[in-house]
Design an enzyme around this catalytic site. Sequence first.
Site, PDB file in Angstrom:
ATOM      1  N   GLU A  61       0.808  -1.218   0.000  1.00 50.10           N
ATOM      2  CA  GLU A  61       0.000   0.000   0.000  1.00 50.10           C
ATOM      3  C   GLU A  61       0.841   1.268   0.000  1.00 50.10           C
ATOM      4  O   GLU A  61       0.469   2.267  -0.600  1.00 50.10           O
ATOM      5  CB  GLU A  61      -0.950   0.017   1.209  1.00 50.10           C
ATOM      6  CG  GLU A  61      -2.172  -0.861   1.076  1.00 50.10           C
ATOM      7  CD  GLU A  61      -1.915  -2.321   1.416  1.00 50.10           C
ATOM      8  OE1 GLU A  61      -0.753  -2.671   1.721  1.00 50.10           O
ATOM      9  OE2 GLU A  61      -2.876  -3.112   1.388  1.00 50.10           O
ATOM     10  N   HIS A  97     -11.154  -4.957   9.620  1.00 51.40           N
ATOM     11  CA  HIS A  97     -11.879  -4.793   8.352  1.00 51.40           C
ATOM     12  C   HIS A  97     -13.124  -3.943   8.568  1.00 51.40           C
ATOM     13  O   HIS A  97     -14.116  -4.101   7.873  1.00 51.40           O
ATOM     14  CB  HIS A  97     -12.311  -6.156   7.800  1.00 51.40           C
ATOM     15  CG  HIS A  97     -11.178  -7.036   7.398  1.00 51.40           C
ATOM     16  ND1 HIS A  97     -10.432  -7.749   8.293  1.00 51.40           N
ATOM     17  CD2 HIS A  97     -10.658  -7.320   6.179  1.00 51.40           C
ATOM     18  CE1 HIS A  97      -9.508  -8.445   7.649  1.00 51.40           C
ATOM     19  NE2 HIS A  97      -9.618  -8.202   6.371  1.00 51.40           N
TER      20      HIS A  97
END
Length: 676
Positions: free
Chosen positions: A413, A479
Amino acid sequence: MAFPKAPAILETRDLRTADLEKNPNDSLFLIYAWMHLARHANNRLLELFRQGQIRGTVTGGQGNEWMIVPLALLADKTKDVISFTHRDFGGQIVWSRHLSEHLNQYFANADSPTKAREGNIHYGDPAHGSYPMISHLGAMCGPVLGAADSQRRFGRKAVGFAFFGDGSSSTGDVHEAMNLASLMSLPVVFVIENNGYAYSTPLEEQFLAGTELWRRAAGYGMEGLVVELGDPGETARKLAAVIEKVRSTSRPVLVEVRTLRLRGHAAYDTCDYLPPGESERFEAADPLPAFRASLVAKLGPGRITALEESIDRYVEECIKGAIAVPRPSAVGMEAGLFAPSPPPFPWKAAPAAPENLTMAQALNAGIRKVLAERPESIVLGQDIATYGGAFKVTENLFREFGRSRVFNTPLAESACTGYAIGLAVNGHRPIEEFQFADFATEAVTQITLNAATMHFRSGTACPLVLRLPCGAVGLGSFHSQELESLFLSMPGIKALYPSNPQDAFNAVLAASEDNNPVLLFEHKGLYRRGKHPVAWDPAYRDAWLPKRTRAGDYATLVTYGEMVHLAAEACEYIAAEYEAEIEAFDLRCLSPLDLSEITASVGRTGRLIVLHEGRRTHGFGAEIVARVCEGRAAPLKSRPLRIASLDLPVPFAHELEAAHRPSRDAVIQLVTEWMS
Ligand SMILES: Cc1ncc(C[n+]2csc(CCOP(=O)(O)OP(=O)(O)O)c2C)c(N)n1
Ligand SMILES: [Mg+2]
């Protein structure tokens, strides 16, 4: 103010392989001129620091000129891209700008290229492919990859230059970037400036003793080589071959240059950690005096002395000029945070007829429209190509637009966001999907320090959309997070948070045409919450403003995201049961915050409720409450009510998650208790 005239030799900033062969003496003389300028100016900067005329961290490049000056002369400054580090003053002055402009940067005066908002070596010349470093070492590798790729996409056969030291070679960014460059076959020369130390830390405390850094290239499937400290002319030949190869093959290469740091880490470094005799060994190994001696032998001492005298005089004139420039003014500083909004893009008025879409489909339609109408847009992220993304938001876009426009990224990322920043600053418009918003913490430096500060520091627009599937839908701590207050506690980021398909479609268009990094929060619980009509909306820019979703006179409720729907139900119930009409707002845009309509509403109702899914402490609601209250002359009729998630990681089991985040019933209970 007119700058002093430079000695004629310094009008030449380019050296080509053919020059080295055809006119070796002229080429060496040119290299020496720039090396002497770099060394002398660097030494003078150090003195000026010691005299208190220059502040901050003066990290000199003394000892590094032998490689950085030839490299900068060899690069094609009309198309190559680069991000110099703190040992590369010699490269900076060759690349572009008058010496006086470089000095203005060091003096942080009114004419500084960063408007004195950044100091010392933290600058570049973005208009000429030189992107300013941030302190965080390794973090500029990704942007160099993106800028080099951007150049190639525009049809320019560029090479990118990414630098890092022996110490920075340990950062994750460097490894992520090398893998990414090799994977994507990007034309990048990675240069490890191995000077034996990272501040005070020697190599054997940085990596396993005996490790040869250039050999790491093989692990990434790229060529690696070492260039030993030595003659600048020879070095130029070696580097020229590398640059030509990278330019023609578009394969990255890792070059470890074994270099020197003659003045310690920075101007304030006492160097008392160096073993006895080490400084003397450094001095003896400095390639500059030997290079000078070889030129004296070839060209005669008179020519060299005359050159040095003319350069030294020139440096003094430039210093005198820079000292006379006034100190910077803070006027306009705040306006410099964001790049100005461009005029609306001439979007086609399509789709004209409304189509019933889920929010995921509306986002998909928005992104498809951007891809179709703006050729400079690029969509990237994990599993977003053939698979269509974890939530299928990018479904079919790969098939329609192909791999050059829509592609998967590796699990990296930070480097991938850096890469997207490089694309953005060089003229592309990337839209990056994070698989879950949670994983954006891997890219915090790139988002909050590199992208978000880019315009303020360098005046360069960074049009970047970061899509963040967020919110709790039963997936636990990693999440489910709502990260708006984390990211928006840093300046320079815009953020939209739509709550329905039409707003999501509009938000994609609004975000994609902005010239700043924009976070697009997408609550996962909204992706498939029924189908609603979506069409081209000429007022799509209203995505930047709150929307009143319900009229009322009892209290003003501000919310966003999935909570908009929950709030609507709660307000209905309270109106029916308690005959209290609450005026509700869907905030839609979290940054920049425009609370004027909301403040006016609170002016009428005298009461404020803020509801969000993110945690309460340091939550985004605190900012809204503070701003609304600050903006009022009269006190509220009752204390403001903040409804948010518990101050806990998001728990997994659905019973726990339900207790963690505000529910319709909890909102009703809290509001009615507050009413009484
Ligand atoms: C990621 C990161 N951590 C810590 C620092 C603080 N710091 C600045 S320079 C430096 C040493 C860097 O060593 P190296 O990469 O070898 O470069 P050199 O200064 O030797 O050229 C450190 C630790 C930083 N700038 N970036
Ligand atoms: Mg080092």
